[in-house]
Design a protein around this motif. Structure first.
Motif, PDB file in Angstrom:
ATOM      1  N   PRO A   1       0.815  -1.224   0.000  1.00  0.00           N
ATOM      2  CA  PRO A   1       0.000   0.000   0.000  1.00  0.00           C
ATOM      3  C   PRO A   1       0.845   1.270   0.000  1.00  0.00           C
ATOM      4  O   PRO A   1       1.821   1.393   0.752  1.00  0.00           O
ATOM      5  CB  PRO A   1      -0.798  -0.121   1.307  1.00  0.00           C
ATOM      6  N   ALA A   2       0.488   2.172  -0.863  1.00  0.00           N
ATOM      7  CA  ALA A   2       1.134   3.488  -0.955  1.00  0.00           C
ATOM      8  C   ALA A   2       0.246   4.370  -1.824  1.00  0.00           C
ATOM      9  O   ALA A   2      -0.464   3.872  -2.704  1.00  0.00           O
ATOM     10  CB  ALA A   2       2.539   3.375  -1.549  1.00  0.00           C
ATOM     11  N   PRO A   3       0.260   5.684  -1.594  1.00  0.00           N
ATOM     12  CA  PRO A   3      -0.570   6.569  -2.419  1.00  0.00           C
ATOM     13  C   PRO A   3      -0.101   6.579  -3.873  1.00  0.00           C
ATOM     14  O   PRO A   3       1.093   6.450  -4.160  1.00  0.00           O
ATOM     15  CB  PRO A   3      -0.374   7.947  -1.763  1.00  0.00           C
ATOM     16  N   VAL A   4      -1.041   6.724  -4.783  1.00  0.00           N
ATOM     17  CA  VAL A   4      -0.779   6.879  -6.215  1.00  0.00           C
ATOM     18  C   VAL A   4      -1.530   8.118  -6.679  1.00  0.00           C
ATOM     19  O   VAL A   4      -2.677   8.336  -6.275  1.00  0.00           O
ATOM     20  CB  VAL A   4      -1.244   5.642  -7.009  1.00  0.00           C
ATOM     21  N   SER A   5      -0.890   8.919  -7.512  1.00  0.00           N
ATOM     22  CA  SER A   5      -1.530  10.140  -8.005  1.00  0.00           C
ATOM     23  C   SER A   5      -1.588  10.124  -9.519  1.00  0.00           C
ATOM     24  O   SER A   5      -0.644   9.694 -10.184  1.00  0.00           O
ATOM     25  CB  SER A   5      -0.759  11.382  -7.539  1.00  0.00           C
ATOM     26  N   LEU A   6      -2.706  10.596 -10.047  1.00  0.00           N
ATOM     27  CA  LEU A   6      -2.881  10.730 -11.487  1.00  0.00           C
ATOM     28  C   LEU A   6      -3.247  12.177 -11.793  1.00  0.00           C
ATOM     29  O   LEU A   6      -4.226  12.698 -11.258  1.00  0.00           O
ATOM     30  CB  LEU A   6      -3.981   9.785 -11.986  1.00  0.00           C
ATOM     31  N   LEU A   7      -2.463  12.825 -12.635  1.00  0.00           N
ATOM     32  CA  LEU A   7      -2.686  14.215 -13.020  1.00  0.00           C
ATOM     33  C   LEU A   7      -3.166  14.263 -14.462  1.00  0.00           C
ATOM     34  O   LEU A   7      -2.641  13.549 -15.318  1.00  0.00           O
ATOM     35  CB  LEU A   7      -1.392  15.038 -12.905  1.00  0.00           C
ATOM     36  N   VAL A   8      -4.148  15.101 -14.731  1.00  0.00           N
ATOM     37  CA  VAL A   8      -4.623  15.309 -16.095  1.00  0.00           C
ATOM     38  C   VAL A   8      -4.493  16.788 -16.431  1.00  0.00           C
ATOM     39  O   VAL A   8      -4.959  17.648 -15.672  1.00  0.00           O
ATOM     40  CB  VAL A   8      -6.083  14.837 -16.267  1.00  0.00           C
ATOM     41  N   PHE A   9      -3.840  17.071 -17.552  1.00  0.00           N
ATOM     42  CA  PHE A   9      -3.643  18.444 -18.024  1.00  0.00           C
ATOM     43  C   PHE A   9      -4.466  18.631 -19.301  1.00  0.00           C
ATOM     44  O   PHE A   9      -4.186  17.998 -20.324  1.00  0.00           O
ATOM     45  CB  PHE A   9      -2.166  18.705 -18.340  1.00  0.00           C
ATOM     46  N   ARG A  10      -5.464  19.473 -19.205  1.00  0.00           N
ATOM     47  CA  ARG A  10      -6.258  19.816 -20.400  1.00  0.00           C
ATOM     48  C   ARG A  10      -5.766  21.163 -20.902  1.00  0.00           C
ATOM     49  O   ARG A  10      -5.847  22.178 -20.209  1.00  0.00           O
ATOM     50  CB  ARG A  10      -7.755  19.874 -20.063  1.00  0.00           C
ATOM     51  N   MET A  11      -5.238  21.177 -22.120  1.00  0.00           N
ATOM     52  CA  MET A  11      -4.576  22.358 -22.654  1.00  0.00           C
ATOM     53  C   MET A  11      -5.510  23.151 -23.561  1.00  0.00           C
ATOM     54  O   MET A  11      -6.198  22.575 -24.421  1.00  0.00           O
ATOM     55  CB  MET A  11      -3.327  21.950 -23.444  1.00  0.00           C
ATOM     56  N   ASP A  12      -5.532  24.451 -23.383  1.00  0.00           N
ATOM     57  CA  ASP A  12      -6.245  25.368 -24.278  1.00  0.00           C
ATOM     58  C   ASP A  12      -5.221  26.138 -25.106  1.00  0.00           C
ATOM     59  O   ASP A  12      -4.209  26.588 -24.569  1.00  0.00           O
ATOM     60  CB  ASP A  12      -7.083  26.366 -23.471  1.00  0.00           C
TER      61      ASP A  12
ATOM     62  N   THR B   1       6.260  33.339 -31.226  1.00  0.00           N
ATOM     63  CA  THR B   1       6.046  33.003 -29.819  1.00  0.00           C
ATOM     64  C   THR B   1       4.561  32.774 -29.560  1.00  0.00           C
ATOM     65  O   THR B   1       3.730  33.623 -29.886  1.00  0.00           O
ATOM     66  CB  THR B   1       6.562  34.132 -28.909  1.00  0.00           C
ATOM     67  N   VAL B   2       4.250  31.612 -29.013  1.00  0.00           N
ATOM     68  CA  VAL B   2       2.855  31.278 -28.704  1.00  0.00           C
ATOM     69  C   VAL B   2       2.794  30.729 -27.287  1.00  0.00           C
ATOM     70  O   VAL B   2       3.807  30.323 -26.714  1.00  0.00           O
ATOM     71  CB  VAL B   2       2.289  30.244 -29.700  1.00  0.00           C
ATOM     72  N   GLY B   3       1.591  30.719 -26.732  1.00  0.00           N
ATOM     73  CA  GLY B   3       1.399  30.200 -25.379  1.00  0.00           C
ATOM     74  C   GLY B   3       0.149  29.347 -25.305  1.00  0.00           C
ATOM     75  O   GLY B   3      -0.729  29.418 -26.165  1.00  0.00           O
ATOM     76  N   VAL B   4       0.071  28.539 -24.288  1.00  0.00           N
ATOM     77  CA  VAL B   4      -1.108  27.699 -24.050  1.00  0.00           C
ATOM     78  C   VAL B   4      -1.522  27.850 -22.588  1.00  0.00           C
ATOM     79  O   VAL B   4      -0.735  28.306 -21.754  1.00  0.00           O
ATOM     80  CB  VAL B   4      -0.824  26.211 -24.358  1.00  0.00           C
ATOM     81  N   LYS B   5      -2.765  27.473 -22.315  1.00  0.00           N
ATOM     82  CA  LYS B   5      -3.279  27.473 -20.952  1.00  0.00           C
ATOM     83  C   LYS B   5      -3.493  26.036 -20.497  1.00  0.00           C
ATOM     84  O   LYS B   5      -3.887  25.187 -21.285  1.00  0.00           O
ATOM     85  CB  LYS B   5      -4.611  28.228 -20.869  1.00  0.00           C
ATOM     86  N   ALA B   6      -3.241  25.797 -19.223  1.00  0.00           N
ATOM     87  CA  ALA B   6      -3.391  24.439 -18.685  1.00  0.00           C
ATOM     88  C   ALA B   6      -4.471  24.408 -17.614  1.00  0.00           C
ATOM     89  O   ALA B   6      -4.468  25.230 -16.697  1.00  0.00           O
ATOM     90  CB  ALA B   6      -2.067  23.958 -18.093  1.00  0.00           C
ATOM     91  N   HIS B   7      -5.410  23.461 -17.746  1.00  0.00           N
ATOM     92  CA  HIS B   7      -6.366  23.150 -16.691  1.00  0.00           C
ATOM     93  C   HIS B   7      -5.906  21.821 -16.086  1.00  0.00           C
ATOM     94  O   HIS B   7      -5.727  20.843 -16.816  1.00  0.00           O
ATOM     95  CB  HIS B   7      -7.778  22.980 -17.244  1.00  0.00           C
ATOM     96  N   VAL B   8      -5.729  21.766 -14.792  1.00  0.00           N
ATOM     97  CA  VAL B   8      -5.138  20.591 -14.159  1.00  0.00           C
ATOM     98  C   VAL B   8      -6.144  19.939 -13.216  1.00  0.00           C
ATOM     99  O   VAL B   8      -6.801  20.616 -12.423  1.00  0.00           O
ATOM    100  CB  VAL B   8      -3.864  20.961 -13.373  1.00  0.00           C
ATOM    101  N   GLY B   9      -6.244  18.619 -13.306  1.00  0.00           N
ATOM    102  CA  GLY B   9      -7.062  17.832 -12.381  1.00  0.00           C
ATOM    103  C   GLY B   9      -6.217  16.737 -11.759  1.00  0.00           C
ATOM    104  O   GLY B   9      -5.325  16.188 -12.410  1.00  0.00           O
TER     105      GLY B   9
END
Length: 222
Positions: free
Chosen positions: A58-69, A146-154
């Motif tokens: 047993p140990a914690p597990v993390s899952l990250l999701v990045f939705r990019m705009d 030069t361009v940029g993106v936005k990140a929504h993180v869950g």
């Protein structure tokens, strides 16, 4: 006899070629062809293996999701290949910001996932999120533009947010969909514009030397 040997050798070569083709097809199907990252299928396989291990250890597990705009705007303004270049650069930054044991995957044209197989606490996962957000804040250069993106993180945590791969992925994706975006930095002004602005500021200040400005801390990408 020789004819039979030749026929057998040909059948073996054909069988070997067919197996090699099947392996390549499975590899292509399991990988995102634009970024080279594991696809959703491979991510689920990795996550299933990790969760099976965590049942024994047993140990914690993390899952990250990045939705990019921003990819669609880049594609509309500069073309599909430019958007794909930025997608690959996002993949490289995410991969460079985590450990070798972590898994970065592509879940679609504008969604990425990061699997952290072992975290001591939710705070550890948040530190990784903060680090990756800093990395993604920096603008991208594509053919001199030069361009940029936005990140929504869950974020989803095992076991409290789910004990099956699909449940964790669903939780993290929903959190990313509802999360606030981290905006890209404003585009840098051309050098000529900066020079004119500095000259105007000196003129307003009576022609003296420009006064020193206090600068805040800069969060570099680790």
């Amino acid at each position: 006899f020789h004819a039979e040997l030749g026929s057998l050798a040909q059948r073996l070569r054909l069988a070997a070629a067919r197996k090699a083709g099947e392996r390549e097809a499975r590899k292509a199907y399991a990988s995102d062809l634009t970024t080279g990252l594991p696809s959703r299928i491979q991510l689920i396989e990795h996550l299933s293996q990790v969760l099976a291990l965590r049942e024994r250890e047993p140990a914690p597990v993390s899952l990250l999701v990045f939705r990019m705009d921003g990819f669609q705007a880049i594609e509309a303004a500069h073309g599909l290949e430019s958007a794909n270049v930025v997608r690959r650069k996002v993949a490289v930054r995410l991969r460079g910001g985590v450990r070798a044991s972590d898994v970065v995957a592509s879940l679609g044209a504008d969604v990425f996932a990061v699997l952290l197989p072992s975290t001591e606490s939710p705070a550890d996962a948040q530190r990784v999120v903060d680090k990756l957000v800093r990395v993604l804040r920096d603008p991208f250069n594509v053919a001199g533009i030069t361009v940029g993106v936005k990140a929504h993180v869950g974020v989803a945590q095992f076991p409290q947010d789910g004990q099956q791969p699909d449940d964790l992925l669903r939780h993290a994706a929903a959190a990313a969909l509802a999360g606030a975006a981290v905006p890209p930095p404003p585009p840098a002004a051309p050098a000529s514009s900066r020079g004119c602005a500095a000259a105007a500021a000196r003129a307003r200040g009576g022609g003296g030397a420009p006064s020193a400005r206090r600068r805040g801390p800069v969060g570099g990408a680790a």
